[in-house]
Design a protein around this motif. Structure first.
Motif, PDB file in Angstrom:
ATOM      1  N   GLN A  15       2.667  -2.285   8.326  1.00  0.00           N
ATOM      2  CA  GLN A  15       1.307  -1.397   8.776  1.00  0.00           C
ATOM      3  C   GLN A  15       1.541  -0.271   7.122  1.00  0.00           C
ATOM      4  O   GLN A  15       0.396   0.204   6.848  1.00  0.00           O
ATOM      5  CB  GLN A  15       0.810  -0.532   9.763  1.00  0.00           C
ATOM      6  CG  GLN A  15       0.211  -0.098   9.867  1.00  0.00           C
ATOM      7  CD  GLN A  15      -0.715   0.009  11.726  1.00  0.00           C
ATOM      8  OE1 GLN A  15       0.341   0.266  12.123  1.00  0.00           O
ATOM      9  NE2 GLN A  15      -1.418   0.977  11.674  1.00  0.00           N
ATOM     10  N   GLY A  59       1.310  12.416   4.949  1.00  0.00           N
ATOM     11  CA  GLY A  59       2.771  11.875   5.818  1.00  0.00           C
ATOM     12  C   GLY A  59       2.126  10.132   6.145  1.00  0.00           C
ATOM     13  O   GLY A  59       0.649  10.195   6.325  1.00  0.00           O
ATOM     14  N   THR A  60       2.157   9.095   6.686  1.00  0.00           N
ATOM     15  CA  THR A  60       2.445   7.812   6.727  1.00  0.00           C
ATOM     16  C   THR A  60       2.318   7.548   8.158  1.00  0.00           C
ATOM     17  O   THR A  60       3.862   7.412   8.790  1.00  0.00           O
ATOM     18  CB  THR A  60       2.255   6.666   6.688  1.00  0.00           C
ATOM     19  OG1 THR A  60       2.991   6.672   5.059  1.00  0.00           O
ATOM     20  CG2 THR A  60       0.820   6.848   4.885  1.00  0.00           C
ATOM     21  N   SER A  74     -12.748  -1.587  11.738  1.00  0.00           N
ATOM     22  CA  SER A  74     -11.666  -2.229  10.020  1.00  0.00           C
ATOM     23  C   SER A  74     -10.331  -2.447  10.152  1.00  0.00           C
ATOM     24  O   SER A  74     -10.575  -3.251   9.646  1.00  0.00           O
ATOM     25  CB  SER A  74     -12.285  -0.880   9.967  1.00  0.00           C
ATOM     26  OG  SER A  74     -11.872   0.781  10.127  1.00  0.00           O
ATOM     27  N   ALA A  75      -9.708  -1.776  11.875  1.00  0.00           N
ATOM     28  CA  ALA A  75      -7.892  -2.107  11.532  1.00  0.00           C
ATOM     29  C   ALA A  75      -8.452  -3.936  11.698  1.00  0.00           C
ATOM     30  O   ALA A  75      -7.747  -4.332  11.432  1.00  0.00           O
ATOM     31  CB  ALA A  75      -7.423  -1.047  12.668  1.00  0.00           C
ATOM     32  N   ARG A 124     -10.547  -6.286  12.265  1.00  0.00           N
ATOM     33  CA  ARG A 124     -11.039  -7.626  11.710  1.00  0.00           C
ATOM     34  C   ARG A 124     -10.468  -7.950  10.492  1.00  0.00           C
ATOM     35  O   ARG A 124     -10.910  -9.548  10.959  1.00  0.00           O
ATOM     36  CB  ARG A 124     -11.982  -6.668  10.600  1.00  0.00           C
ATOM     37  CG  ARG A 124     -13.150  -7.662  10.426  1.00  0.00           C
ATOM     38  CD  ARG A 124     -14.510  -7.182   9.581  1.00  0.00           C
ATOM     39  NE  ARG A 124     -15.583  -5.941   9.732  1.00  0.00           N
ATOM     40  CZ  ARG A 124     -15.436  -4.634   9.362  1.00  0.00           C
ATOM     41  NH1 ARG A 124     -14.695  -3.999   8.201  1.00  0.00           N
ATOM     42  NH2 ARG A 124     -16.409  -3.731  10.184  1.00  0.00           N
ATOM     43  N   TRP A 174      -8.795  14.294  -1.245  1.00  0.00           N
ATOM     44  CA  TRP A 174      -7.575  12.882  -1.412  1.00  0.00           C
ATOM     45  C   TRP A 174      -8.660  12.249  -1.741  1.00  0.00           C
ATOM     46  O   TRP A 174      -8.108  11.201  -3.059  1.00  0.00           O
ATOM     47  CB  TRP A 174      -7.352  13.075   0.196  1.00  0.00           C
ATOM     48  CG  TRP A 174      -6.462  11.177  -0.130  1.00  0.00           C
ATOM     49  CD1 TRP A 174      -5.475  11.052  -1.340  1.00  0.00           C
ATOM     50  CD2 TRP A 174      -5.720  10.954   0.767  1.00  0.00           C
ATOM     51  NE1 TRP A 174      -4.348  10.382  -1.117  1.00  0.00           N
ATOM     52  CE2 TRP A 174      -4.764  10.027   0.230  1.00  0.00           C
ATOM     53  CE3 TRP A 174      -4.947  11.837   2.524  1.00  0.00           C
ATOM     54  CZ2 TRP A 174      -3.841   9.642   1.208  1.00  0.00           C
ATOM     55  CZ3 TRP A 174      -4.061  10.995   3.186  1.00  0.00           C
ATOM     56  CH2 TRP A 174      -3.166   9.778   2.657  1.00  0.00           C
ATOM     57  N   ARG A 175      -9.865  11.340  -1.582  1.00  0.00           N
ATOM     58  CA  ARG A 175     -10.552  10.629  -2.317  1.00  0.00           C
ATOM     59  C   ARG A 175     -10.314  10.507  -3.392  1.00  0.00           C
ATOM     60  O   ARG A 175     -11.489   9.982  -4.392  1.00  0.00           O
ATOM     61  CB  ARG A 175     -11.862  10.136  -1.232  1.00  0.00           C
ATOM     62  CG  ARG A 175     -11.899  10.199   0.669  1.00  0.00           C
ATOM     63  CD  ARG A 175     -12.458   9.120   0.699  1.00  0.00           C
ATOM     64  NE  ARG A 175     -12.534   7.851   0.212  1.00  0.00           N
ATOM     65  CZ  ARG A 175     -12.786   6.352  -0.143  1.00  0.00           C
ATOM     66  NH1 ARG A 175     -11.388   6.717   0.136  1.00  0.00           N
ATOM     67  NH2 ARG A 175     -13.718   6.355  -0.855  1.00  0.00           N
ATOM     68  N   PRO A 182      -6.516  -1.559   2.234  1.00  0.00           N
ATOM     69  CA  PRO A 182      -7.984   0.063   1.886  1.00  0.00           C
ATOM     70  C   PRO A 182      -7.285   0.924   1.873  1.00  0.00           C
ATOM     71  O   PRO A 182      -8.296   1.865   2.419  1.00  0.00           O
ATOM     72  CB  PRO A 182      -9.092  -0.752   2.699  1.00  0.00           C
ATOM     73  CG  PRO A 182      -8.763  -1.125   4.666  1.00  0.00           C
ATOM     74  CD  PRO A 182      -7.417  -1.675   3.559  1.00  0.00           C
ATOM     75  N   GLN A 185       1.185   2.723  13.942  1.00  0.00           N
ATOM     76  CA  GLN A 185       0.354   2.467  15.289  1.00  0.00           C
ATOM     77  C   GLN A 185       0.667   1.348  15.459  1.00  0.00           C
ATOM     78  O   GLN A 185       0.703   0.765  17.135  1.00  0.00           O
ATOM     79  CB  GLN A 185      -1.680   2.163  15.313  1.00  0.00           C
ATOM     80  CG  GLN A 185      -1.807   3.938  15.106  1.00  0.00           C
ATOM     81  CD  GLN A 185      -2.023   3.934  13.826  1.00  0.00           C
ATOM     82  OE1 GLN A 185      -1.873   3.430  12.827  1.00  0.00           O
ATOM     83  NE2 GLN A 185      -1.536   5.299  13.774  1.00  0.00           N
ATOM     84  N   TYR A 233      -6.106   4.719   1.295  1.00  0.00           N
ATOM     85  CA  TYR A 233      -6.773   6.229   0.119  1.00  0.00           C
ATOM     86  C   TYR A 233      -6.122   5.964  -1.331  1.00  0.00           C
ATOM     87  O   TYR A 233      -4.951   6.451  -1.118  1.00  0.00           O
ATOM     88  CB  TYR A 233      -6.920   7.509   0.577  1.00  0.00           C
ATOM     89  CG  TYR A 233      -7.189   7.747   1.809  1.00  0.00           C
ATOM     90  CD1 TYR A 233      -7.338   8.799   2.661  1.00  0.00           C
ATOM     91  CD2 TYR A 233      -8.195   6.503   3.044  1.00  0.00           C
ATOM     92  CE1 TYR A 233      -7.339   8.959   4.322  1.00  0.00           C
ATOM     93  CE2 TYR A 233      -8.617   7.335   3.593  1.00  0.00           C
ATOM     94  CZ  TYR A 233      -8.639   8.285   4.784  1.00  0.00           C
ATOM     95  OH  TYR A 233      -9.535   8.459   5.869  1.00  0.00           O
ATOM     96  N   TYR A 237      -1.438   0.715   4.493  1.00  0.00           N
ATOM     97  CA  TYR A 237      -1.616   2.061   3.915  1.00  0.00           C
ATOM     98  C   TYR A 237      -1.185   2.585   2.691  1.00  0.00           C
ATOM     99  O   TYR A 237      -2.309   3.455   1.720  1.00  0.00           O
ATOM    100  CB  TYR A 237      -0.987   2.747   4.831  1.00  0.00           C
ATOM    101  CG  TYR A 237      -1.469   3.021   6.568  1.00  0.00           C
ATOM    102  CD1 TYR A 237      -2.704   2.431   6.848  1.00  0.00           C
ATOM    103  CD2 TYR A 237      -1.128   3.856   7.294  1.00  0.00           C
ATOM    104  CE1 TYR A 237      -3.464   2.699   7.952  1.00  0.00           C
ATOM    105  CE2 TYR A 237      -0.946   3.355   8.304  1.00  0.00           C
ATOM    106  CZ  TYR A 237      -2.519   3.359   9.247  1.00  0.00           C
ATOM    107  OH  TYR A 237      -2.738   3.104  10.188  1.00  0.00           O
ATOM    108  N   LEU A 293     -12.078   1.297  15.288  1.00  0.00           N
ATOM    109  CA  LEU A 293     -10.597   0.803  14.974  1.00  0.00           C
ATOM    110  C   LEU A 293     -11.439  -0.524  14.735  1.00  0.00           C
ATOM    111  O   LEU A 293     -10.425  -1.394  14.241  1.00  0.00           O
ATOM    112  CB  LEU A 293      -9.992  -0.114  17.005  1.00  0.00           C
ATOM    113  CG  LEU A 293      -8.452   0.477  16.544  1.00  0.00           C
ATOM    114  CD1 LEU A 293      -7.875   0.990  16.505  1.00  0.00           C
ATOM    115  CD2 LEU A 293      -8.722  -0.311  18.008  1.00  0.00           C
ATOM    116  N   LEU A 299      -8.563  15.979   3.295  1.00  0.00           N
ATOM    117  CA  LEU A 299      -9.358  13.915   3.609  1.00  0.00           C
ATOM    118  C   LEU A 299     -10.527  13.735   2.108  1.00  0.00           C
ATOM    119  O   LEU A 299     -10.038  12.557   2.010  1.00  0.00           O
ATOM    120  CB  LEU A 299      -9.814  13.610   4.333  1.00  0.00           C
ATOM    121  CG  LEU A 299      -8.308  13.590   5.502  1.00  0.00           C
ATOM    122  CD1 LEU A 299      -9.750  12.983   7.122  1.00  0.00           C
ATOM    123  CD2 LEU A 299      -7.766  12.833   5.030  1.00  0.00           C
TER     124      LEU A 299
END
Lengths: 305, 571, 513
Positions: free
Chosen positions: C425, C415-416, C139-140, C142, C404-405, C434, C419, C436, C429, C137, C401
């Motif tokens: 948010q 889909g997104t 990275s979210a 920070r 995708w990168r 940051p 949280q 994708y 995304y 968590l 994944l």
């Protein structure tokens, strides 16, 4: 005998080595466990940091070498997902799988042998027809499909058996039947074929000429010989059954090794994948060893050779 | 059971297999009787119905696939046809014992000899394990199986053919039966062993007052053993009578044909200046024995050791020996199908060291014919393909009419109608198939043929025809034969020179006439005696007669008298 | 089960054994009836996967967090409609734009009896920043939390890197752990037998079989209605359904549209659905042809019949939405959808210089979302209708994944989720942050996003968000599809309304008999 034993034991590391290399290669080449691990908002820096923490920044061969070094000592590394030793993860799941496979094996053996024997003795009779039907059905129905069908009938419609889970013996019934179904079919057919073959042998004529009761002719003389080729198939199937646990455990929510390993593959949790493959291999080889030992017991030609 | 009446009485017995259009009548209206202690010989060639008749007596045919449309079988006064299974079970193995042609496959391979004898005692006499074991030991001694204590714990595969048949006899005699049915009991055995087993049967018959029903294709055996003979052909008894009368004055043409079918004739002499086709010196072959954890070679079995022979054009060299003597390996060595020790010259050229590839062009000139015509011919190929295969491989003749002509000529020469060349092997009889096998090598116009037991799987009458054919082909084409056989009668009819093999070495060799007239080596003598006189032979199987202390034999198993020589009966 | 049978009943059962068979049966039946009320207080949920850990730093999967939130409390929580409500934080204010002062609830104790204090709050945040936690968590977090300062036992200040308007809903993501107990048990073990202040205490976890929770009688909100809450992982959708019909479980998650009809038809069961936080869309790479042309992107939107996708494939369990934000989120604004109009699409394509269409590749996962494969195929069929030929690239999730990168494919079906239940948010995304694949770039939108992040006034922030959504809709960097719905099947005796945040909070569950 000692030779066979030694040979089998030497097989374990060799097979594990080859299989693990292939798996390692595959898991490295497709998908990225770190990306899977981190939430979407993770930055590239976060990903790199995690990569370093897990040692994924090092070259493939170095990682594989390190894995091997650990594996030799029974340490397959730490599960990326569960952060527990990978070997613990698979060992925790092992009893459930052994319970399931054992029940399936028992069921398949106890049904197929009498069925095959009776079918061979009374060829073209009703039991022969039943045995043929069972083997056709058994060999043409995929486990997944059969599992769903059984759940529909026994859980949803009749409400007799639980559709999922483990604990009570009733929960074991359907998974064991589904898993043993194919083997039962194959073994019934195999037993019938072997018995028909043996029943045509001169020594069966001798046994009948001795005035022995039919039971003894069939069970002692005929089956005493037919069980040797049957054992070969039994051994192969018992090993193949392990692969069936993956599907069965998913359909019936059985908390075993098959499910643990498929989930590990999906999440690229390669230490768990490798540990479960090593364990599967070991079980497979133990079964082979057991079959070898049984040959030794059942076939005097092997024993005295 | 009426005193003095027949022990077994078969009346108007018929057997058919299958039903409806597929019905096959195997036995038709057969009647005969066997009195107590009497020996009846049931003679005929394969397919005559003699074995089916024998199996009918204890009702061992595969019912209900098999049926008895007519007839009655009364044993000790009781009807057996249609008797309930439990009553038959009390008679089988108890009042009627049986032994079969293949002793090895007639014993259960995964049970010890002891277990197989004990179970029949336990089933009928209700003996407990120790009593049964003790009695089994007595029985093994009775049939003169060496080392009986050890043999109780042996498995069939650990026995020789003769030992297995002794064990089989012990099983059959375990409960003192009144009738012993012996279905070709010695056919699969070597001649010396054959003689021993027949001697044993004769001896037991006399000691135990057994009635014996002996089924065989071998007239010589019947002549030695039987009181009366029934000759069967096509499922019927065509002639019956006392042995002496029947042999002295055979009435039925089939009986006469059977008697005439003993291989006869003598080889055509070979001129001394005939060139040597094949010369072999010091041939040998060793197989490694591996043992221990690492399968190291710890020794060798010498299958063939120091054999030399030469064959001239048009000459037949007979190689004689019993199973395991190395004669088949010798045949393979001669043709370099396997590589071993020694030198081989073919048409004067040394082919010893030549690589396999270099041998290929020469292969057409030396050929081999095997024992079993069934397995030697591919069932999926037509006759013309089988015969033409060699032509194709060696590139002989132009494909098309030329090759067809060669194939047809070869078939005609061996007596097969060329018009049938598009058929498959299974459409031919055993003798015809062996002719096809010969045509297959003949079409290549070989200089030498190694014949490995070419007549052993065939009936006597067919054997005689094949021998005639071989002799005829030799005379016409000057082919050299190496004729490998355990059958001395056939060898005598065909070979100019003979080598006798035992345990991989030559014990005696020389011109056939001299060797047959005056065998010098004891082994050769015993071999000849067994083959031509059917004398029991105490060679490697010393009798162990005499009451055995510690054992408690039943009255019927009292110490037998030493067998009396019966050399007066001619051979 | 035996342990919960009163001694009196066990005696009855033992006596029953001595009776005739029929009376023994009667005794057993009597016993079963006697036990039933106790069982009625147990509610079992079947969901797809077993958690990996119950340590919030380890496992951020929503299905796992859903379990954790029954054991832990966060500083704030959400009500059934998704509105932020106080939890362990009683109240808060912003003394500075980058400081949040929080007064903590007093008299709350952890399941082990420890009192809840500011130290626990400080620890719970710091644990994520501790490298030993390997927190997923971090990275979210920070982005929102620089440090947490204890003022006194019941007051803390959260220092932020800058003004962060969505700090409050973000606090839902940080469950509060007992600092002392955590240290005593150790990080490795704690995740397998967690302690919190939440409505249920942890009883046992049989891996891949069941997690058993028990009502916390001392819960500061008051005890839950049900005594026991059991969570069972049942990966196979059909098996979940069968277990529900069979009465083995009371609630099942991720019911499929086909199965929903069967559940609805069963008088003992019912279906409940709620629009979720997940929005589905097809990303278009706006940086290169053909999707660098707005007309092409518009054409793509007009070519897809969203209504047909929802009705035919998803059985109606989805809501058409042309906004970048799922409509359940704070700040979501309704925008006008692109009408299904293939003629218009063809005209736009022709105008853009593609009268005969073109061929592109579409990357999309299989087995991740409801009917993902079918949806991708149907979309491709609709696009083929206007001349756009799709090549499918459909790997399983892990490989998806990775691909995708690499951004090799012009189109992306995905889909997104969300949280914190805030539009921000989603914007992070998909546009800013940051994310994708930066496949859409608008300076104007980026500026507006920065603006709303610092706007603490809710109404003004809503207005900015609405403007962003309209602009993005007009730029059409995606084929806008729909918001998913979460569909649950449950026993008719269960009184529970699903929440939009994809969690099952058992405190809200009651049993009617």
């Amino acid at each position: 005998m000692l030779r066979i034993l030694l040979f089998r034991l030497l097989q374990v590391p060799v097979v594990v080595l080859v299989v693990s290399f292939i798996v390692f290669l595959f898991l490295t080449a497709s998908g990225d466990p770190v990306r899977l691990l981190l939430p979407m908002e993770a930055s590239d820096a976060d990903v790199e940091a995690m990569r370093r923490t897990l040692g994924f920044d090092r070259p493939f061969l170095a990682r594989y070498g390190e894995f091997l070094l650990g594996a030799v000592q029974g340490d397959f590394g730490t599960s990326l997902r569960l952060r527990r030793p990978a070997i613990d993860v698979v060992l925790d799941a092992l009893p459930a799988t052994l319970e399931l496979a054992g029940a399936a094996l028992l069921l398949a053996t106890l049904i197929s042998l009498p069925l095959g024997i009776m079918a061979a003795v009374r060829r073209n009779g009703i039991i022969d027809w039943v045995a043929t039907t069972v083997s056709v059905l058994g060999q043409s129905m995929p486990i997944f499909w059969l599992g769903i069908l059984m759940i529909l009938l026994f859980s949803v419609t009749l409400g007799w058996l639980p559709a999922s889970g483990r604990g009570h013996w009733t929960a074991l019934v359907m998974p064991a039947v589904a898993l043993g179904w194919y083997m039962n079919a194959l073994m019934a057919r195999m037993t019938r074929t072997a018995m028909v073959e043996v029943l045509g042998q001169p020594y069966i004529r001798t046994a009948r000429a001795k005035g022995l009761p039919q039971r003894r002719v069939v069970l002692v003389h005929a089956f005493g010989n037919a069980r040797i080729p049957i054992l070969t198939v039994w051994g192969l199937q018992a090993g193949a059954m392990l692969t069936g646990t993956v599907i069965t455990e998913t359909v019936f929510t059985w908390p075993g090794l098959g499910r643990a390993s498929i989930y590990a593959v999906q999440s690229r949790d390669y230490p768990v994948v490798l540990a479960s493959i090593a364990l599967f291999t070991l079980i497979f080889l133990v079964i082979n060893l057991l079959v070898d030992l049984l040959y030794f017991v059942l076939d005097p030609r092997v024993r005295r050779a | 059971m009426a005193e003095g009446g027949p022990l077994l009485s078969v009346r108007d017995l018929s057997v058919s297999f299958g039903s409806g259009a597929a019905e096959v009548r195997a036995v038709e209206g057969v009647s005969f009787e066997i009195g107590p202690g009497e020996t009846l010989g049931l003679v005929g060639e394969s397919g005559s119905g003699k074995s089916v008749t024998a199996l009918s007596v204890p009702q061992l045919l595969p019912y209900p696939h098999a049926r008895h449309p007519s007839g009655s079988i009364r044993f000790e006064g009781a009807e057996l046809v249609g008797a309930p299974e439990h009553r038959l079970q009390r008679i089988r193995g108890n009042r009627i014992g049986m032994i079969f042609q293949e002793p090895m496959s007639s014993l259960n391979p995964v049970m010890t000899v002891g277990e197989q004898i004990e179970e029949v005692l336990q089933a009928h006499q209700g003996l407990d394990r120790p009593a049964a074991r003790e009695r089994a030991l007595v029985l093994l001694r009775r049939v003169r199986l060496p080392e009986p204590e050890r043999r109780l714990r042996s498995y069939p595969f650990e026995l020789s053919g003769g030992q297995a048949q002794r064990a089989m006899i012990a099983v059959a005699l375990a409960n003192d039966p009144r009738l012993l049915i012996a279905d070709e009991p010695t056919t699969a055995l070597d001649v010396t062993v054959q003689a021993q087993i027949l001697g044993l049967l004769r001896e037991l018959r006399e000691d135990l007052g057994l009635a014996l029903m002996l089924i065989t294709h071998d007239l010589a055996i019947v002549r030695k053993m039987a009181d009366r003979v029934c000759v069967m052909q096509g499922g019927r008894i065509v002639e019956t009578g006392s042995t002496a009368a029947l042999f002295a004055d055979p009435r039925h043409p089939y009986t006469r044909m059977l008697l005439a079918a003993e291989p006869r004739g003598a080889p055509v002499p070979v001129p001394a200046e005939a060139p040597v086709v094949l010369q072999a010196e010091g041939l040998g072959m060793r197989f490694p024995i591996r043992s221990g954890l690492l399968r190291r070679v710890t020794g060798h079995v010498q299958a063939v050791r120091g054999v030399s022979l030469s064959v001239r054009e048009g000459q037949t060299v007979g190689v004689v020996g019993e199973s395991g003597s190395g004669k088949t390996t010798l045949g393979r060595l001669l043709l370099r199908l396997v590589d071993g020790e020694g030198r081989i010259r073919f048409d004067g050229a040394d082919i010893t060291g030549r690589p396999r590839r270099a041998l290929r062009p020469m292969r057409r000139a030396f050929q081999i014919v095997f024992q079993d015509p069934v397995s030697a011919l591919s069932p999926r190929m037509r006759v013309e393909e089988i015969v033409g295969e060699g032509l194709r491989i060696h590139g002989i003749g132009a494909p098309g009419p030329d090759r067809t002509a060669r194939i047809e000529a070869a078939l005609a020469e061996v007596g097969i109608d060329p018009a049938t060349r598009r058929r498959f092997p299974h459409e031919f009889s055993g003798g015809q198939r062996q002719r096809i096998a010969i045509a297959r090598v003949l079409v290549l116009k070989p200089r030498l043929i190694v014949l490995d037991e070419p007549t052993s799987a065939l009936d006597r009458s067919v054997q005689a025809q094949i021998v005639e054919l071989l002799r005829d082909l030799q005379a016409r084409h000057g082919i050299a034969y190496v004729f490998i056989s355990h059958d001395l009668a056939v060898v005598r009819a065909l070979a100019d020179a003979v080598i006798v093999m035992k345990d991989g070495t030559v014990v005696e060799s020389g011109p056939a006439a001299g060797l047959f007239a005056r065998p010098r080596h004891p082994y050769t003598r015993s071999l000849f005696r067994a083959a031509f006189e059917l004398e029991p032979e105490p060679a490697d199987d010393p009798p162990q007669g005499g009451a055995l202390p510690g054992a408690a034999p039943g009255p019927e198993l009292a110490a037998p008298p030493q067998p009396a020589p019966t050399g007066t009966e001619g051979g | 089960m035996t342990d919960r049978i009163p001694a009196r009943l066990r005696a009855t059962a033992a006596a029953g054994c001595r009776m005739a068979r029929t009376s023994a049966l009667a005794a057993l039946m009597a016993m079963a009836t006697a036990v039933l009320p106790a069982q009625a207080q147990t509610v079992t949920l079947a969901q797809g996967v077993d958690p990996e850990s119950l340590d919030p730093a380890y496992d951020t999967l929503i299905s796992s967090v859903g379990i954790m939130m029954n054991i832990y409390d966060a500083l704030v929580w959400r009500d059934a409609e998704g509105n932020v409500v106080p939890a362990l934080a009683e109240s808060w204010e912003f003394p500075q734009p980058d400081q949040m002062l929080i007064r903590l609830r007093q008299g709350v104790t952890f399941h082990n009896g420890d009192p809840f204090t500011a130290d626990d709050v400080v620890f719970s945040f710091e644990w994520h920043f501790n490298p030993d936690s390997r927190s997923l968590l971090v990275s979210a977090l920070r982005d929102f939390v620089a440090s947490v300062e204890k003022i006194d036992d019941h007051t803390v200040i959260i220092h932020m890197p800058g003004p962060r308007a969505t700090i409050v809903p973000t606090l839902v993501r940080v469950p509060i752990l007992p600092a002392a107990a955590f240290a005593a048990i150790g990080s490795a073990e704690f995740g397998t037998r967690p302690i919190g202040t939440g409505p249920f205490r942890f009883v046992e976890w049989r891996r891949n079989e069941a997690i058993v929770l028990e009502r916390n009688a001392d819960y500061w909100r008051g005890p839950a209605a049900i005594e026991r809450y059991v969570i069972r992982p049942v990966p196979e959708e059909f098996s979940r359904f069968a277990s529900l019909v069979n009465g083995e479980v009371d609630i099942i998650a991720n019911l499929t549209a086909e199965r929903a009809g069967e559940v609805q038809a069963n008088a003992a069961l019912r279906v409940a659905s709620v629009p979720s936080v997940r929005n589905m869309f097809v990303g278009l790479d706006t940086r290169r042809p053909p999707f660098d042309d707005l007309r092409v992107r518009q054409a793509m939107n007009h070519a897809v019949d969203k209504e047909a996708l929802i009705e035919v494939i998803l059985g109606g369990f989805a809501v058409e939405n042309a906004s970048v934000c799922t409509q359940t989120l704070f700040g979501a604004a309704p925008v006008e959808p692109f009408a299904y109009d293939p003629d218009r699409a063809r005209a736009l394509l022709a105008e853009a210089g593609y009268p005969d269409g073109f061929s592109v590749a579409m990357l999309g996962p299989v087995g991740r979302y409801a009917k993902d494969k079918e949806l991708q195929e149907a979309i491709a069929g609709m696009l083929a209708d206007v001349g756009v030929q799709i090549t499918h690239v459909q790997p399983e999730w892990a490989e998806f994944l990775r691909l995708w990168r690499e951004q090799l494919h012009e189109m992306l079906f995905v889909g997104t989720g969300n949280q914190v239940m805030d539009c921000d948010q989603h914007l992070g995304y998909r546009i800013h942050g940051p994310r994708y694949g930066r496949q859409y770039q608008s300076d104007e939108v980026d500026a507006l996003i920065g603006q709303q992040m610092a706007e603490y006034d809710l109404d003004r922030r809503k207005a900015i968000l609405a403007e962003i959504q309209q602009k993005v809709r007009d730029d059409a960097p995606w084929i806008f599809l729909f918001d998913n719905m979460d569909v649950y099947g449950m026993s008719a005796r269960i009184d529970w309304t699903p929440r939009p945040d994809e969690m099952v909070w058992a405190y809200e569950i009651a049993v009617t008999d």
